[in-house]
Design a protein around this motif. Structure first.
Motif, short mmCIF file in Angstrom:
data_model
loop_
_atom_site.label_atom_id
_atom_site.label_comp_id
_atom_site.label_asym_id
_atom_site.label_seq_id
_atom_site.Cartn_x
_atom_site.Cartn_y
_atom_site.Cartn_z
N ALA A 88 0.83 -1.20 0.00
CA ALA A 88 0.00 0.00 0.00
C ALA A 88 0.86 1.26 0.00
O ALA A 88 0.58 2.22 -0.74
CB ALA A 88 -0.94 -0.02 1.20
N PHE A 89 1.91 1.28 0.82
CA PHE A 89 2.79 2.45 0.85
C PHE A 89 3.53 2.65 -0.46
O PHE A 89 3.70 3.77 -0.93
CB PHE A 89 3.78 2.36 2.01
N PHE A 90 3.96 1.56 -1.08
CA PHE A 90 4.63 1.69 -2.37
C PHE A 90 3.66 2.19 -3.44
O PHE A 90 4.02 3.02 -4.27
CB PHE A 90 5.26 0.35 -2.80
N PHE A 91 2.43 1.71 -3.41
CA PHE A 91 1.41 2.17 -4.36
C PHE A 91 1.18 3.67 -4.19
O PHE A 91 1.13 4.41 -5.17
CB PHE A 91 0.13 1.38 -4.16
N MET A 92 1.04 4.12 -2.94
CA MET A 92 0.84 5.55 -2.70
C MET A 92 2.07 6.36 -3.09
O MET A 92 1.96 7.45 -3.65
CB MET A 92 0.49 5.79 -1.23
N TYR A 93 3.25 5.82 -2.84
CA TYR A 93 4.50 6.50 -3.22
C TYR A 93 4.56 6.71 -4.72
O TYR A 93 4.88 7.80 -5.20
CB TYR A 93 5.69 5.68 -2.73
N VAL A 94 4.23 5.69 -5.48
CA VAL A 94 4.27 5.80 -6.94
C VAL A 94 3.21 6.79 -7.42
O VAL A 94 3.49 7.64 -8.27
CB VAL A 94 4.08 4.41 -7.60
N LEU A 95 2.01 6.69 -6.88
CA LEU A 95 0.95 7.60 -7.32
C LEU A 95 1.29 9.05 -7.02
O LEU A 95 1.12 9.93 -7.87
CB LEU A 95 -0.38 7.22 -6.67
N PHE A 96 1.77 9.33 -5.81
CA PHE A 96 2.11 10.71 -5.46
C PHE A 96 3.31 11.21 -6.24
O PHE A 96 3.34 12.37 -6.66
CB PHE A 96 2.34 10.85 -3.96
N SER A 97 4.30 10.37 -6.44
CA SER A 97 5.49 10.79 -7.18
C SER A 97 5.17 11.08 -8.63
O SER A 97 5.61 12.09 -9.18
CB SER A 97 6.58 9.72 -7.10
N VAL A 98 4.41 10.21 -9.25
CA VAL A 98 4.06 10.41 -10.66
C VAL A 98 3.17 11.64 -10.81
O VAL A 98 3.36 12.46 -11.71
CB VAL A 98 3.39 9.16 -11.24
#
Length: 107
Positions: A88-98
């Motif tokens: 979940a944290f990696f998914f949020m990290y990718v979404l926010f970064s992109v």
């Protein structure tokens, strides 16, 4: 096979399924994280990341079922919770970064 042996066998099979799912999700998250470190953001798929989170939720459900119904060991639940949190944290990290990169670049 007695009833106790059947319960032990189901417990063992659910443990194996939980371990396999958690391992697949964990390895895939590490692979995707390594891709983000190397700058390969365009190779990441949001669908794949959502599937990883969904697989981690299935693993947590199976671990909880195994713990409640077949007297499984709580460490499998903890491992599933950790893998789900990581996914979940990696998914949020990718979404926010992109989304941040796209907002700042004007694309």
């Amino acid at each position: 096979m007695t009833k106790a042996q059947k319960l032990k066998e189901r417990n063992r099979l659910l443990n194996i399924v939980v371990i396999v799912i958690d391992t697949i999700v964990f390895v895939r998250i590490l692979f995707n994280f390594a891709m983000t470190i190397n700058g390969n953001w365009d190779d990441l798929s949001s669908t794949t990341l959502m599937v990883l989170v969904s697989m981690a939720m299935v693993s947590l459900f199976l671990a909880l079922l195994n713990n409640a119904k077949y007297k499984g060991h709580p460490s499998y639940v903890l491992a599933s919770v950790l893998v789900l949190a990581m996914a979940a944290f990696f998914f949020m990290y990718v979404l926010f970064s992109v989304s941040y990169v796209r907002l700042t670049s004007g694309v």
